[in-house]
Design an enzyme around this catalytic site. Structure first.
Site, PDB file in Angstrom:
ATOM      1  N   ASP A  49      40.332 -29.967  71.475  1.00 34.83           N
ATOM      2  CA  ASP A  49      39.473 -29.929  72.416  1.00 34.83           C
ATOM      3  C   ASP A  49      38.777 -28.447  72.346  1.00 34.83           C
ATOM      4  OD1 ASP A  49      41.545 -27.951  73.257  1.00 34.83           O
ATOM      5  OD2 ASP A  49      41.892 -28.820  75.461  1.00 34.83           O
ATOM      6  N   SER A  50      38.826 -27.810  71.353  1.00 32.29           N
ATOM      7  CA  SER A  50      38.259 -26.617  71.017  1.00 32.29           C
ATOM      8  C   SER A  50      36.847 -27.080  70.610  1.00 32.29           C
ATOM      9  CB  SER A  50      38.830 -26.090  69.977  1.00 32.29           C
ATOM     10  OG  SER A  50      39.094 -26.576  68.826  1.00 32.29           O
ATOM     11  N   ASP A  88      43.565 -34.098  71.033  1.00 27.36           N
ATOM     12  CA  ASP A  88      44.077 -33.568  72.180  1.00 27.36           C
ATOM     13  C   ASP A  88      43.997 -34.230  73.449  1.00 27.36           C
ATOM     14  OD1 ASP A  88      45.002 -30.815  71.700  1.00 27.36           O
ATOM     15  OD2 ASP A  88      43.332 -29.812  71.498  1.00 27.36           O
ATOM     16  N   LYS A 118      48.160 -34.573  71.391  1.00 25.90           N
ATOM     17  CA  LYS A 118      48.705 -33.185  71.529  1.00 25.90           C
ATOM     18  C   LYS A 118      48.314 -32.842  73.177  1.00 25.90           C
ATOM     19  CE  LYS A 118      46.762 -29.376  69.739  1.00 25.90           C
ATOM     20  NZ  LYS A 118      46.493 -28.561  71.080  1.00 25.90           N
ATOM     21  N   GLU A 120      49.105 -29.530  75.921  1.00 33.27           N
ATOM     22  CA  GLU A 120      49.577 -28.126  76.176  1.00 33.27           C
ATOM     23  C   GLU A 120      50.643 -28.120  77.371  1.00 33.27           C
ATOM     24  OE1 GLU A 120      46.350 -25.544  76.846  1.00 33.27           O
ATOM     25  OE2 GLU A 120      45.194 -26.501  75.089  1.00 33.27           O
ATOM     26  N   GLU A 186      50.735 -20.984  69.363  1.00 36.75           N
ATOM     27  CA  GLU A 186      49.812 -20.306  69.382  1.00 36.75           C
ATOM     28  C   GLU A 186      49.803 -18.795  69.867  1.00 36.75           C
ATOM     29  OE1 GLU A 186      46.043 -22.228  70.687  1.00 36.75           O
ATOM     30  OE2 GLU A 186      44.781 -20.596  70.718  1.00 36.75           O
TER      31      GLU A 186
HETATM   32  O1  KIV Z   1      41.885 -27.354  70.600  1.00 37.49           O
HETATM   33  C1  KIV Z   1      42.481 -26.707  69.320  1.00 37.49           C
HETATM   34  O2  KIV Z   1      41.453 -26.810  68.271  1.00 37.49           O
HETATM   35  C2  KIV Z   1      43.636 -26.283  69.220  1.00 37.49           C
HETATM   36  C3  KIV Z   1      44.147 -25.812  68.036  1.00 37.49           C
HETATM   37  C4  KIV Z   1      43.524 -24.415  67.862  1.00 37.49           C
HETATM   38  C5  KIV Z   1      45.590 -25.424  67.882  1.00 37.49           C
HETATM   39  O3  KIV Z   1      44.461 -26.615  69.980  1.00 37.49           O
END
Ligand code: KIV
Length: 281
Positions: A49-50, A88, A118, A120, A186
């Site tokens: 989600d970055s 994510d 993924k 969090e 992280e």
């Molecule tokens: O969103 C993302 O890119 C991440 C990674 C930095 C682990 O969660």
């Protein structure tokens, strides 16, 4: 071509089986061309989600939507052959409880073709992770600095210094116990990441963590040096593509203004003598 000699698409059990083995290579990707570039070299490709901050210019990951993740997931899927694709779950799409998480994770899997998601959170998400894993949704967990909780942490700070390390350790133990197949650690102290890696049965994938983790992940745009103003300590820049792109764009702009581009080899037919040699007559 694969650098590891494997040709089949990796699965969550393949990744889990790499605990304590050759380190797992993981990078983010958000588009088909980058997915094609990273696939031969990566075990896991994360549609993080970055993407909200990296590609959409958002101030944090909090505004990223399920639709954005699905669209980028579909693009990445088209570029992958070997790596496991993990997508994510964005903020607000899973935290209400296991049913909401399952509904949205199933949609992400169906619409992108990813084999895992993924999310969090540690102890607070253990019940949800167990619920998903028992219903066909492999989960990569993410503990330590969880960017979706930036407002709780008051910034993107290292998590788990000193006595606070016990909180992160409990989070990692809880997600492993809940059947996550791997966990991202992280921005935690190196000693803590090393201890957790030695204690839990699933692979740890570090970012700002420890070389002893079972794998490493970076945001691909960061390690390619596409931003000149973002230089966190945990990112090694393997290239300076931002500078290279800026030089190329400067050269293009200059040549267009000087009428040196397009040249004879870039057009269909002859260039009039009046503009030959790069100068308008
Ligand atoms: O969103 C993302 O890119 C991440 C990674 C930095 C682990 O969660």
């Amino acid at each position: 071509m694969s650098t590891t000699g494997a040709s089949k698409t990796l699965t969550p059990p393949d990744i889990a089986a790499r605990k304590g083995n050759t380190p797992l290579v993981c990078l983010t990707a958000y588009t088909t061309p980058i997915a094609r570039l990273v696939d031969p070299h990566c075990d896991v490709v994360l549609v993080g989600d970055s993407v909200g901050m990296v590609l959409h210019g958002l101030p944090s990951t909090l505004d990223v939507t399920l639709e954005m993740m699905i669209m980028h997931g579909q693009a990445v899927r088209r570029g992958l052959e070997r790596a496991l694709m993990v997508v994510d779950m964005p903020f607000g799409s899973y935290e209400e409880g296991p049913e909401q998480a399952f509904r949205n994770a199933a949609r992400v899997m169906a619409e992108t073709g990813c084999a895992a998601v993924k999310l969090e959170g540690g102890e607070a998400m253990a019940e949800t992770i167990r619920f998903l894993a028992a219903r066909g949704v492999p989960v990569m967990a993410h503990v330590g600095l969880t960017p979706q909780a930036v407002n709780i942490f008051g910034g993107y700070r290292v998590q788990g210094r000193g006595e606070d390390g016990e909180r992160i350790r409990r989070d990692a133990l809880a997600v492993a116990e809940a059947d996550a197949f791997a966990v991202v650690l992280e921005k935690v102290p190196e000693t803590l990441a090393r201890r957790i890696t030695g204690e839990i049965a699933i692979p740890t994938i570090g970012i700002g963590a420890s070389p002893t983790c079972d794998g490493q992940v970076l945001v691909v745009d960061d390690m390619l040096g596409l931003f000149s103003d973002f230089r966190p300590k945990f990112v090694k820049r393997y290239a300076e593509l931002g500078d290279a792109a800026s030089s190329a764009i400067t050269a293009y702009a200059h040549e267009v203004r000087e009428r040196r581009f397009p040249a004879a080899e870039h057009v269909f037919g002859d260039v009039p003598a009046t503009v030959k040699g790069g100068e308008a007559a």
